[in-house]
Scaffold this active site. Sequence first.
Site, PDB file in Angstrom:
ATOM      1  N   HIS A  40      18.734 -36.424  -4.692  1.00  0.00           N
ATOM      2  CA  HIS A  40      17.958 -36.814  -3.506  1.00  0.00           C
ATOM      3  C   HIS A  40      16.462 -36.519  -3.674  1.00  0.00           C
ATOM      4  O   HIS A  40      15.733 -36.511  -2.687  1.00  0.00           O
ATOM      5  CB  HIS A  40      18.488 -36.091  -2.261  1.00  0.00           C
ATOM      6  N   ARG A  94       5.148  -0.136  -6.126  1.00  0.00           N
ATOM      7  CA  ARG A  94       5.120  -0.915  -4.888  1.00  0.00           C
ATOM      8  C   ARG A  94       4.113  -2.067  -4.959  1.00  0.00           C
ATOM      9  O   ARG A  94       4.152  -2.948  -4.107  1.00  0.00           O
ATOM     10  CB  ARG A  94       4.765  -0.003  -3.703  1.00  0.00           C
ATOM     11  N   GLU A 143      17.954 -17.845  -6.298  1.00  0.00           N
ATOM     12  CA  GLU A 143      17.560 -16.486  -6.720  1.00  0.00           C
ATOM     13  C   GLU A 143      17.067 -16.491  -8.169  1.00  0.00           C
ATOM     14  O   GLU A 143      16.073 -15.841  -8.498  1.00  0.00           O
ATOM     15  CB  GLU A 143      18.751 -15.527  -6.530  1.00  0.00           C
ATOM     16  N   ASN A 155      -1.953   2.190   5.809  1.00  0.00           N
ATOM     17  CA  ASN A 155      -1.085   1.059   5.440  1.00  0.00           C
ATOM     18  C   ASN A 155      -0.854   0.233   6.693  1.00  0.00           C
ATOM     19  O   ASN A 155      -0.683   0.797   7.776  1.00  0.00           O
ATOM     20  CB  ASN A 155       0.287   1.540   4.969  1.00  0.00           C
ATOM     21  N   GLY A 156      -0.796  -1.085   6.558  1.00  0.00           N
ATOM     22  CA  GLY A 156      -0.515  -1.923   7.723  1.00  0.00           C
ATOM     23  C   GLY A 156      -1.707  -2.815   8.030  1.00  0.00           C
ATOM     24  O   GLY A 156      -2.610  -2.984   7.191  1.00  0.00           O
ATOM     25  N   CYS A 202       0.816  -1.216   0.000  1.00  0.00           N
ATOM     26  CA  CYS A 202       0.000   0.000   0.000  1.00  0.00           C
ATOM     27  C   CYS A 202       0.852   1.271   0.000  1.00  0.00           C
ATOM     28  O   CYS A 202       1.947   1.290   0.550  1.00  0.00           O
ATOM     29  CB  CYS A 202      -0.874   0.053   1.247  1.00  0.00           C
ATOM     30  N   LYS A 239      13.304 -15.360  -9.253  1.00  0.00           N
ATOM     31  CA  LYS A 239      13.026 -14.330 -10.262  1.00  0.00           C
ATOM     32  C   LYS A 239      12.038 -14.871 -11.303  1.00  0.00           C
ATOM     33  O   LYS A 239      11.108 -14.179 -11.702  1.00  0.00           O
ATOM     34  CB  LYS A 239      14.307 -13.884 -10.978  1.00  0.00           C
ATOM     35  N   LYS A 246       6.311  -4.304  -3.432  1.00  0.00           N
ATOM     36  CA  LYS A 246       7.745  -3.994  -3.384  1.00  0.00           C
ATOM     37  C   LYS A 246       8.287  -4.093  -1.975  1.00  0.00           C
ATOM     38  O   LYS A 246       9.310  -4.691  -1.739  1.00  0.00           O
ATOM     39  CB  LYS A 246       7.983  -2.585  -3.944  1.00  0.00           C
ATOM     40  N   TRP A 248      -3.137  -2.590  -1.344  1.00  0.00           N
ATOM     41  CA  TRP A 248      -2.762  -3.981  -1.622  1.00  0.00           C
ATOM     42  C   TRP A 248      -3.562  -4.803  -0.617  1.00  0.00           C
ATOM     43  O   TRP A 248      -3.311  -4.735   0.579  1.00  0.00           O
ATOM     44  CB  TRP A 248      -1.257  -4.158  -1.413  1.00  0.00           C
ATOM     45  N   GLU A 259       8.538 -15.163  -9.828  1.00  0.00           N
ATOM     46  CA  GLU A 259       7.932 -13.866  -9.521  1.00  0.00           C
ATOM     47  C   GLU A 259       7.389 -13.145 -10.729  1.00  0.00           C
ATOM     48  O   GLU A 259       6.307 -12.584 -10.684  1.00  0.00           O
ATOM     49  CB  GLU A 259       9.013 -12.930  -8.951  1.00  0.00           C
TER      50      GLU A 259
HETATM   51  C1  F6R Z   1      12.447 -10.651  -4.818  1.00  0.00           C
HETATM   52  C2  F6R Z   1      12.080  -9.580  -3.921  1.00  0.00           C
HETATM   53  C3  F6R Z   1      11.637  -9.932  -2.538  1.00  0.00           C
HETATM   54  C4  F6R Z   1      12.427  -9.078  -1.536  1.00  0.00           C
HETATM   55  C5  F6R Z   1      11.951  -9.342  -0.103  1.00  0.00           C
HETATM   56  C6  F6R Z   1      12.767  -8.560   0.904  1.00  0.00           C
HETATM   57  O1  F6R Z   1      12.759 -10.155  -6.093  1.00  0.00           O
HETATM   58  O2  F6R Z   1      12.150  -8.440  -4.273  1.00  0.00           O
HETATM   59  O3  F6R Z   1      11.800 -11.284  -2.285  1.00  0.00           O
HETATM   60  O4  F6R Z   1      13.786  -9.388  -1.667  1.00  0.00           O
HETATM   61  O5  F6R Z   1      10.606  -8.981   0.003  1.00  0.00           O
HETATM   62  O6  F6R Z   1      12.721  -7.189   0.646  1.00  0.00           O
HETATM   63  P1  F6R Z   1      13.744  -6.182   1.304  1.00  0.00           P
HETATM   64  O7  F6R Z   1      15.102  -6.463   0.726  1.00  0.00           O
HETATM   65  O8  F6R Z   1      13.242  -4.831   0.938  1.00  0.00           O
HETATM   66  O9  F6R Z   1      13.731  -6.437   2.777  1.00  0.00           O
END
Ligand code: F6R
Length: 611
Positions: A507, A27, A484, A100-101, A2, A488, A606, A74, A491
């Site tokens: 395994h 975000r 990672e 927000n929250g 949000c 990606k 975000k 959100w 996501e």
């Molecule tokens: C993956 C991604 C999320 C963040 C995670 C932590 O591409 O962006 O997995 O890495 O939400 O976010 P931060 O680094 O802001 O604590």
Amino acid sequence: MCGIVGYIGARRAEDVLLDGLRRLEYRGYDSAGKATVQGEAIHVVKTPGKVVHLTEALARTPAPGSVGIAHTRWATHGEPNQANAHPHLDCRGELAIVHNGIIENYDRLKRGLIERGHAFRSDTDTEVVAHLIEEYAAKLPLEEAFLAALRDVVGTFGIAVVSRREPRKLYAARRGSPLVVGVGVNGEYFLGSDPAALIPYTRDVVYLGDDEAVVLTDEGMETFSFDRTRIQKQREQINWTVDEIERGRFPHFMLKEMTEQPSVIVNSTRGRLDVDNGLAKLGGLKDVDDRLRKIERLSLVACGSAYLAAMVGEYMLEEYAEIPTETELGSEYRYRKPILDPGREAVIAVSQSGETADTLGALREAKEKGALTLGIVNAVGSTITRETDAGVYLHAGPEIAVASTKGFVGQLSVFALLTVLLGRQRRMSQATGSRIAAELAALPAKIERILAQSDRIKALAKKYANAQSMLYLGRKYNAPVALEGALKLKEIAYIHAEGYAAGEMKHGPIALLDPSFPVLAIATKDSIYEKVKSNLEEAKARRAPVIALTNEGNDELVRIADDVIFVPRTIEMLAPILNVIPLQLFAYHMAVARGYDPDKPRNLAKSVTVE
Ligand code: F6R
């Protein structure tokens, strides 16, 4: 997640609010709305979907007023529809609120309010706060009613309120969800849950702390605690430029941010590397230097990509600084009653945004137990930076795309610096320190060589764009990189992907392999190369299509793999910084090939400021 924007001044509030909402779009959100006040009237417009829909709705019914609040939601409680979009009103439409929250005790509060005759129009937790303020405001001045309501609330909030009872006031408060006030010229004020919303208007900001409230009026701003004690706040300067948060010539922020990665290494190491003496200097840790020398154990707490960067950091710190290190998910650490050794342990919170609720929760747990707490953070002035004893900034510039790319690379770069710093305080030789420092300094040019292959990787993505699932393999330093890469792909391209430490394939996951299940193996020339090569052969024997990532000049994998991506060589501990880049590009091009917007993946936010 949000976003909140607020404005009080002489401009048309609607213009500032919409502009701010657009800057917060990155975000992640699913509906948007705004309330402006003029005289006796509050004008509320909200729409499900994107800010562009709100803009269209406002074009049909423009609202006057130079005071207002706006929000991108959100969904947490209740569907993403118009009724649940913010702002929310009290029964009589006297006040409008954005939040927000999460209000954790909303259920109990709501039942009480309904019994006392309040009528609810949404399924949100937020609406209870509007009715609570209304109830208190029947007996108290609005400012006191606002604070009284906040005292009743359990949970996290960044909140902003406008009212037709006091049309030239904007109230805001925070507990666990960021809010920043921008101080404009000529007595105007801006409010944002993220400084990105304010940047075109002012660089002069005041960050609200937890359990702090602010009243913005034409006469000035006043900050106080929820029991009405005045608090003196320091103004700070934001040093990003508008350019840094705009997309420019790039079709997506994600591509822009991947392209910036050479300068992320330059900026994160600037003034911090002494190649000749094999040293790293981290000004942000100077004040805790003595304590750092006594550290015998490190815990790294993080979530998502930052957690995976920390896993690479763990390999670096154990191998080169010789400090026992554990990487922990913030969401687990905070509840699992960790045993800490306060005098000899440091806990490092790793977070691009510096606002992730789970990482913050873990950090607070560590603080409570008396550990030295440090941050590896990108967002300047964020909550984690303010709650840690000391820390290191990434200096990667704002990361707008939801999927972290340059943040991840910046985190790895800082882990390398930290490894040199702590290693040289212990038993690392000057020669080793110099070698790591020199290799770090050589990375930007090598990253450029990988980025130059973007079109080749795009062609590869087209070839694999219809895959239903993929397996990513890597080992040692590259095991977290495989995770990672898979993260990606999940996501932004919405392809099921498993990331595995290559040795684990036999395994279990090997059972999945067949000609429809591509395997991407990171097989750069390091101490474990031959083992990964065997895993790759095993995958090929099951007729899985294999993409190998290896070093320039290593042609032997061309025989085994269906496709090969070549990257420059570096030392083993820094290889993740290079190896992750083709995986980012691959996920990006897969998303685009499949017709998705990589900057705004569905269901993701975000910065995840709720649990
Ligand atoms: C993956 C991604 C999320 C963040 C995670 C932590 O591409 O962006 O997995 O890495 O939400 O976010 P931060 O680094 O802001 O604590």
